[in-house]
Design a protein around this motif. Structure first.
Motif, PDB file in Angstrom:
ATOM      1  N   UNK A   1       0.858  -1.177   0.000  1.00  0.00           N
ATOM      2  CA  UNK A   1       0.000   0.000   0.000  1.00  0.00           C
ATOM      3  C   UNK A   1       0.896   1.229   0.000  1.00  0.00           C
ATOM      4  N   UNK A   2       0.338   2.306  -0.476  1.00  0.00           N
ATOM      5  CA  UNK A   2       1.078   3.552  -0.428  1.00  0.00           C
ATOM      6  C   UNK A   2       0.826   4.263   0.902  1.00  0.00           C
ATOM      7  N   UNK A   3       1.075   5.527   0.956  1.00  0.00           N
ATOM      8  CA  UNK A   3       1.228   6.267   2.201  1.00  0.00           C
ATOM      9  C   UNK A   3       0.108   6.091   3.214  1.00  0.00           C
ATOM     10  N   UNK A   4       0.507   6.024   4.480  1.00  0.00           N
ATOM     11  CA  UNK A   4      -0.401   6.094   5.612  1.00  0.00           C
ATOM     12  C   UNK A   4      -0.033   7.323   6.434  1.00  0.00           C
ATOM     13  N   UNK A   5      -1.043   7.840   7.141  1.00  0.00           N
ATOM     14  CA  UNK A   5      -0.820   9.040   7.953  1.00  0.00           C
ATOM     15  C   UNK A   5      -1.359   8.846   9.357  1.00  0.00           C
ATOM     16  N   UNK A   6      -0.651   9.447  10.316  1.00  0.00           N
ATOM     17  CA  UNK A   6      -1.170   9.506  11.664  1.00  0.00           C
ATOM     18  C   UNK A   6      -2.160  10.653  11.800  1.00  0.00           C
ATOM     19  N   UNK A   7      -2.714  10.799  12.985  1.00  0.00           N
ATOM     20  CA  UNK A   7      -3.722  11.836  13.203  1.00  0.00           C
ATOM     21  C   UNK A   7      -3.109  13.183  13.525  1.00  0.00           C
ATOM     22  N   UNK A   8      -1.835  13.192  13.822  1.00  0.00           N
ATOM     23  CA  UNK A   8      -1.153  14.448  14.090  1.00  0.00           C
ATOM     24  C   UNK A   8      -0.994  14.726  15.565  1.00  0.00           C
ATOM     25  N   UNK A   9       0.063  15.453  15.884  1.00  0.00           N
ATOM     26  CA  UNK A   9       0.305  15.911  17.246  1.00  0.00           C
ATOM     27  C   UNK A   9       0.690  17.391  17.172  1.00  0.00           C
ATOM     28  N   UNK A  10       0.117  18.190  18.040  1.00  0.00           N
ATOM     29  CA  UNK A  10       0.302  19.635  17.966  1.00  0.00           C
ATOM     30  C   UNK A  10       1.575  20.066  18.672  1.00  0.00           C
ATOM     31  N   UNK A  11       2.308  20.921  17.981  1.00  0.00           N
ATOM     32  CA  UNK A  11       3.483  21.582  18.562  1.00  0.00           C
ATOM     33  C   UNK A  11       3.232  23.081  18.528  1.00  0.00           C
TER      34      UNK A  11
END
Length: 122
Positions: free
Chosen positions: A108-118
């Motif tokens: 499969x191609x790209x997977x993404x996380x939900x993000x973390x705020x900085x």
């Protein structure tokens, strides 16, 4: 399927350091590239840093010399050490992958996380 669990974001003052971690889980055999991207509101997702299976790294111009990416292939994890943070580093940071292989001929191609705020304040 691959799930990416991110951690390590927060609110800090300029000049300090933060460390982001991302661990991939799921039934796969290997992940080619892992990395971090940042997306400011109204803008496209920009490269922060990536690291390939062979250890080759890429950095966005704004973070060169301040951020370091590393990878623990056995743990399917990637770490982003962010030093000398600046207010312009503020934003959600997303962990992402390149191609993920399940077998010799299935991927499969790209997977993404939900993000973390900085958030970095002056």
């Amino acid at each position: 399927q691959v799930e990416l669990a991110e951690s390590g974001g927060g609110s800090v003052q300029a000049g300090v350091s933060l460390r982001l971690s991302c661990r991939a889980s799921g039934k796969f055999s290997r992940i080619t590239t892992m990395g971090w991207y940042r997306q400011a509101p109204g803008y496209e997702r920009d490269l922060v840093a990536t690291i390939a299976e062979d250890g080759t790294t890429r950095y966005g111009d704004s973070v060169k010399g301040r951020f370091t990416i590393s990878r623990d292939t056995a743990e399917n994890a990637v770490i982003l050490q962010m030093n000398n943070l600046k207010p312009e580093d503020t934003g959600p940071y997303y962990c992402g992958t390149g191609r993920v292989w399940y077998s010799h001929d299935t991927y499969s191609n790209a997977f993404w996380g939900r993000g973390t705020q900085v958030t970095v304040t002056a």
